[in-house]
Design an enzyme around this catalytic site. Sequence first.
Site, short mmCIF file in Angstrom:
data_model
loop_
_atom_site.label_atom_id
_atom_site.label_comp_id
_atom_site.label_asym_id
_atom_site.label_seq_id
_atom_site.Cartn_x
_atom_site.Cartn_y
_atom_site.Cartn_z
N SER A 281 1.08 -1.35 -0.27
CA SER A 281 -0.18 0.26 -0.51
C SER A 281 1.24 1.37 -0.36
O SER A 281 1.22 1.37 -0.56
CB SER A 281 -0.56 0.40 0.85
OG SER A 281 -1.69 0.87 0.58
N ASP B 230 -9.81 -5.94 -3.50
CA ASP B 230 -9.83 -4.06 -2.76
C ASP B 230 -10.18 -3.27 -2.77
O ASP B 230 -10.15 -2.86 -3.50
CB ASP B 230 -7.72 -4.39 -3.00
CG ASP B 230 -7.19 -3.38 -2.56
OD1 ASP B 230 -7.79 -2.16 -1.65
OD2 ASP B 230 -5.78 -3.14 -2.26
N HIS C 214 -7.34 -6.15 0.82
CA HIS C 214 -6.38 -4.68 0.74
C HIS C 214 -5.40 -5.62 2.37
O HIS C 214 -4.11 -4.74 2.55
CB HIS C 214 -6.94 -3.52 1.09
CG HIS C 214 -5.21 -3.18 0.74
ND1 HIS C 214 -4.98 -2.37 0.08
CD2 HIS C 214 -5.08 -1.63 2.32
CE1 HIS C 214 -3.52 -1.50 0.15
NE2 HIS C 214 -3.86 -1.11 1.41
#
Lengths: 290, 290
Positions: free
Chosen positions: A147, A225, A258
Site C-alpha cells: 500500500s 481490494d 487489502h
Amino acid sequence: MPEIEILERHRVFGGELAFVRHDSAAVAGPMTFSIFVPDGEGPFPVLYWLSGLTCSANNFTEKAGAYRRASQRGLIVVAPDTSPRGAAVPDDPAADLGQGAGFYVDATQAPWKAHFQMETYVTHDLIAAVEANFPADPGRRGLSGHSMGGHGALTLALNHAHLYRSVSAFAPIACAMRSPWGIKALTAYLGADHTAWERYSAATLIAAGTVKAFDDILIDQGRADPYIASHLVPEQLEHAAATSGQTLSLRYHDGFDHSYYFVQSFIDDHIDFHADRLAQLKDHVAHVAA
Amino acid sequence: MPEIEILERHRVFGGELAFVRHDSAAVAGPMTFSIFVPDGEGPFPVLYWLSGLTCSANNFTEKAGAYRRASQRGLIVVAPDTSPRGAAVPDDPAADLGQGAGFYVDATQAPWKAHFQMETYVTHDLIAAVEANFPADPGRRGLSGHSMGGHGALTLALNHAHLYRSVSAFAPIACAMRSPWGIKALTAYLGADHTAWERYSAATLIAAGTVKAFDDILIDQGRADPYIASHLVPEQLEHAAATSGQTLSLRYHDGFDHSYYFVQSFIDDHIDFHADRLAQLKDHVAHVAA
C-alpha cells in the site's frame, strides 16, 4: 558503528527475530524496526519491507508469515516503522497524515520537516544500522512493501537504484500524485508545488524509463481490494511500463482484499522473487572475484 | 439452525476466513470465533484451536500462519474467543482470571457461573454453530491449543473423547491443579474443593488412563519458554503417559519461547498431525459404507 538497542528477541523457524530501537539522525530521534536473521554464517541478502498507513514495525512482523520461507531461502528480512513516533513528533488526528503515515518522503514543510525524513531514513540510516550490526551483505538489498509501503518500495528503489537490486510490491499506491491519500500527504509534506511531487510517483518514474535497473518488478493486487479504484489504480503502472518498456509482472487475484490475509497468501512468491535475484548476484560477484 | 452473524470475511490462501458472532446458551450471551474454510465441496474435517490467557479469536487467526497448510490439506480451522465478553460479564483486573481467561471449565461459583461455561460452549454450542452453518464433517473433529488453550485441548478431548478424533497442544499447562495460573482460576471458578478440579488436570486424566481414544498426542514445547518450570511443567505429561501407557510425542525445541513465533514455527506439523488422522477416518467411514 551505529548503536542499536534490542527490545525483544524470539526464535522463529530457522532463525531469530529481533525488535530494534536506534537513533536516526535523519528523523532526529529514535526509530524501531524488526529484523529476522536466518541461522548460519552470512553475509545474507536483505529484503527491506515498507508497511502501509497506520502500521508500526509489528504488522508485517506478526501477520505476514514471511519467516518460514525467508528461513528456507537464507534471507534477512527488515521491517521498519512507518514514521518517527512520540510526543516530540508532530502528528495529525487523521490516519493518513503524521505518525504512522510518513509516505517515505523527505518533508520540506513545517511542522513536518524536522522529523519526517523517511526517504533518507530508509535509504541511509536504516541500512547503516542493519549492516553495521547484523550479518547483512551490502551488495544484496531488495525492497518491497504494501500500500503506502508499496509506493515507498517502488519510488525509493527507482530513485536509489544503486542501493537495491530487486523490487516488488503488494497493492501499491501507483501514483501518489493522483491518489487522495497521496495528494493529502504530499501537500502537507512537500507543499503545493507539484514539481516536487513527481519523484514520489511510481508510475511517473516507471514511465520516464530513465532507470531500468530491474529486470522485472513483481506486483500483486487483490481484485476485491476496496481501495483499488480510488487510491491504488494499478493500471497506471501497466500504462507506465508499456510506455518505457519496463518489464512488470502485475498479477491480479480474484477475491483478495487489502489486508495482511492477502499479503500472507503471496509473500512466499515475493521472498522467492527477491532471493532468486539476490542469489544470482552472489554467484556473479563470486564469479568475477575468481 | 443456530444463527450466526458474519462480522468480517477475507480470502486467504485457497479459502475464506470469517469472523463470526453467535449467541451461546451455555455462556448466556454472544461469543465470537474465526473460521477458515478451504475451497471445494466438503464436508471437511475441522481442527478446533483453543487460545491462551488474554487472547481473543484474533491472536491465533492473525499470528499462527495456519491457513497455508490448512488450505493444502483441506482442513477447516476454528478459533473461538477464550471467554464471554462485555459489560454484563464478570471480570477481574488480573490477566489470568475473568474475561480472556475462561480456562475451558464450567464454573460453579458466583459470580462466574452465569457466564463462564466454556467447557459446554466449546464442546456443544461452538460445534453446533460450526456444523449447522459451514461444510464441516461431524465425524471428523480435532482439538489443539496453546498454553491455557493447550490445557483446554487436552482436558476437553480426554473428557469428551466421543467428540474428537485427534488432539495436540503447544506449551500446555500440564496440570492446572498445580500451576499457579490454574490454582487461581480453579479456586475462583470451581471453589476450594479439589475433587472438582481433577477432571481439569491433563496429567491426571492421562495418568488415569481410562480413556485411550487417541493413538498419539503431539505436544511441542520451547525450552526458552519463561513459564516452563513454574506454570507448564511438561514432564508431568511424560510421567502420566508412562504411568498409563498413553503414547505421547512430546518434542522440546531449543531457543523457542511461549509466543506465537513459536506456534507458527511448528503449526504445519500440527495441521499435518490432525489432517493425517482425520483423513484416515474418512477412508474408514467410506470403506465401511461401501
